[in-house]
Motif scaffolding. Structure first.
Motif, short mmCIF file in Angstrom:
data_model
loop_
_atom_site.label_atom_id
_atom_site.label_comp_id
_atom_site.label_asym_id
_atom_site.label_seq_id
_atom_site.Cartn_x
_atom_site.Cartn_y
_atom_site.Cartn_z
N MET A 1 1.09 -1.06 -0.20
CA MET A 1 -0.07 -0.12 -0.07
C MET A 1 0.96 1.17 0.00
N LYS A 2 0.53 2.02 -0.87
CA LYS A 2 1.16 3.39 -0.87
C LYS A 2 0.27 4.50 -0.64
N ILE A 3 0.64 5.52 -0.04
CA ILE A 3 -0.20 6.89 0.35
C ILE A 3 0.55 8.05 0.02
N TRP A 4 -0.17 8.91 -0.93
CA TRP A 4 0.16 9.99 -1.47
C TRP A 4 -0.61 11.18 -0.94
N THR A 5 -0.17 12.18 -0.78
CA THR A 5 -0.73 13.50 -0.26
C THR A 5 -0.23 14.74 -0.93
N SER A 6 -0.91 15.81 -0.78
CA SER A 6 -0.42 16.89 -1.41
C SER A 6 -1.65 17.98 -0.88
N GLU A 7 -1.08 19.28 -0.95
CA GLU A 7 -1.92 20.39 -0.43
C GLU A 7 -1.43 21.42 -1.50
N HIS A 8 -2.67 22.13 -1.76
CA HIS A 8 -2.47 23.39 -2.97
C HIS A 8 -3.47 24.53 -2.58
N VAL A 9 -2.74 25.83 -2.95
CA VAL A 9 -3.65 26.79 -2.59
C VAL A 9 -4.06 27.59 -3.95
N PHE A 10 -5.22 27.69 -4.18
CA PHE A 10 -5.81 28.42 -5.26
C PHE A 10 -6.07 30.13 -5.04
N ASP A 11 -5.76 30.81 -5.86
CA ASP A 11 -5.96 32.22 -5.57
C ASP A 11 -7.37 32.76 -6.17
N HIS A 12 -8.15 31.90 -5.50
CA HIS A 12 -9.61 32.12 -6.14
C HIS A 12 -10.50 31.70 -4.66
N PRO A 13 -11.68 32.44 -4.68
CA PRO A 13 -12.48 32.23 -3.45
C PRO A 13 -13.00 30.75 -3.47
N TRP A 14 -13.71 30.32 -2.37
CA TRP A 14 -13.94 28.75 -2.32
C TRP A 14 -15.39 28.73 -3.19
N GLU A 15 -16.16 29.66 -3.32
CA GLU A 15 -17.24 29.50 -4.32
C GLU A 15 -16.74 29.39 -5.51
N THR A 16 -15.74 29.96 -6.27
CA THR A 16 -15.36 29.87 -7.42
C THR A 16 -14.74 28.42 -7.69
N VAL A 17 -13.78 28.25 -6.72
CA VAL A 17 -12.95 26.91 -7.05
C VAL A 17 -14.15 25.80 -7.11
N THR A 18 -14.92 25.72 -6.24
CA THR A 18 -16.05 24.56 -6.03
C THR A 18 -16.75 24.48 -7.17
N THR A 19 -17.26 25.65 -7.72
CA THR A 19 -18.21 25.70 -8.89
C THR A 19 -17.37 25.34 -10.11
#
Length: 194
Positions: A1-19
């Motif tokens: 089993m292998k676990i991969w993780t990542s974190e990224h910050v978008f320069d857009h508000p949450w509503e825009t990114v989830t849309t």
């Protein structure tokens, strides 16, 4: 089993990114996703949007992998469940393969939340758990798959930016069109008054 993780910050508000996340496919960055079917979508009594989708993907599997897993089939299917909570401003998306489950399982979890210190930005955390079963070199194959997931995650973030830009262009076009319609209506009204 292998676990991969990542974190990224978008320069857009949450509503825009989830849309954008809900409209991510098709896109030119992820041509392997060839179909998206919404199997169920509903809003629960607390106002959360639940979606269950089926993604059809077409992968160019290397011949060595085909021989190891004993197939020439390249179309695979992924089920995706997402929950959007507009009150807490979270979107959680879980996906898992439903093809080749006797040989490999990939369970992925993505969470979109507003940045804790910069509300006009969105934090995406991703995790994938990869398990290859019943074949020799399973740990090697899990490593290859983790590298592929990492590469695809980068493409996925590029795709979200592409969708956001497309949505913004549509909004600008709509606004310009509405302004033009209003100007024409005002000009016609002024002409009629004369």
């Amino acid at each position: 089993m292998k676990i991969w993780t990542s974190e990224h910050v978008f320069d857009h508000p949450w509503e825009t990114v989830t849309t954008a996340a809900m409209q991510k496919y098709p896109n030119p960055m992820n041509p392997s996703v060839v179909g998206v079917d919404v199997l169920d979508r509903h809003v629960d009594p607390s106002g959360k949007l639940h979606s269950h989708r089926l993604l059809s993907t077409e992968w160019g599997i290397p011949s060595i992998v085909k021989s190891l897993i004993g197939t020439c089939r390249t179309k695979t299917y992924v089920q995706e469940h997402s929950v959007v909570d507009p009150v807490k401003k979270t979107m959680e998306l879980k996906s898992s393969n439903i093809s080749f489950t006797n040989l490999v399982s990939v369970d992925e979890r993505l969470v979109y939340k507003p940045h804790p210190h910069e509300p006009d930005k969105t934090v995406l955390t991703q995790e994938a758990i990869i398990s290859v079963k019943g074949v020799s070199l399973s740990s090697y194959l899990e490593g290859l798959m983790a590298n592929t997931i990492s590469s695809n995650a980068n493409k996925g973030r590029e795709a979200l930016e592409w969708v956001i830009n497309r949505l913004n262009a549509e909004i600008e076009e709509f606004t310009a069109s509405a302004r033009g319609t209003m100007r024409n209506s005002m000009a016609a009204a002024a002409f009629v008054e004369k």
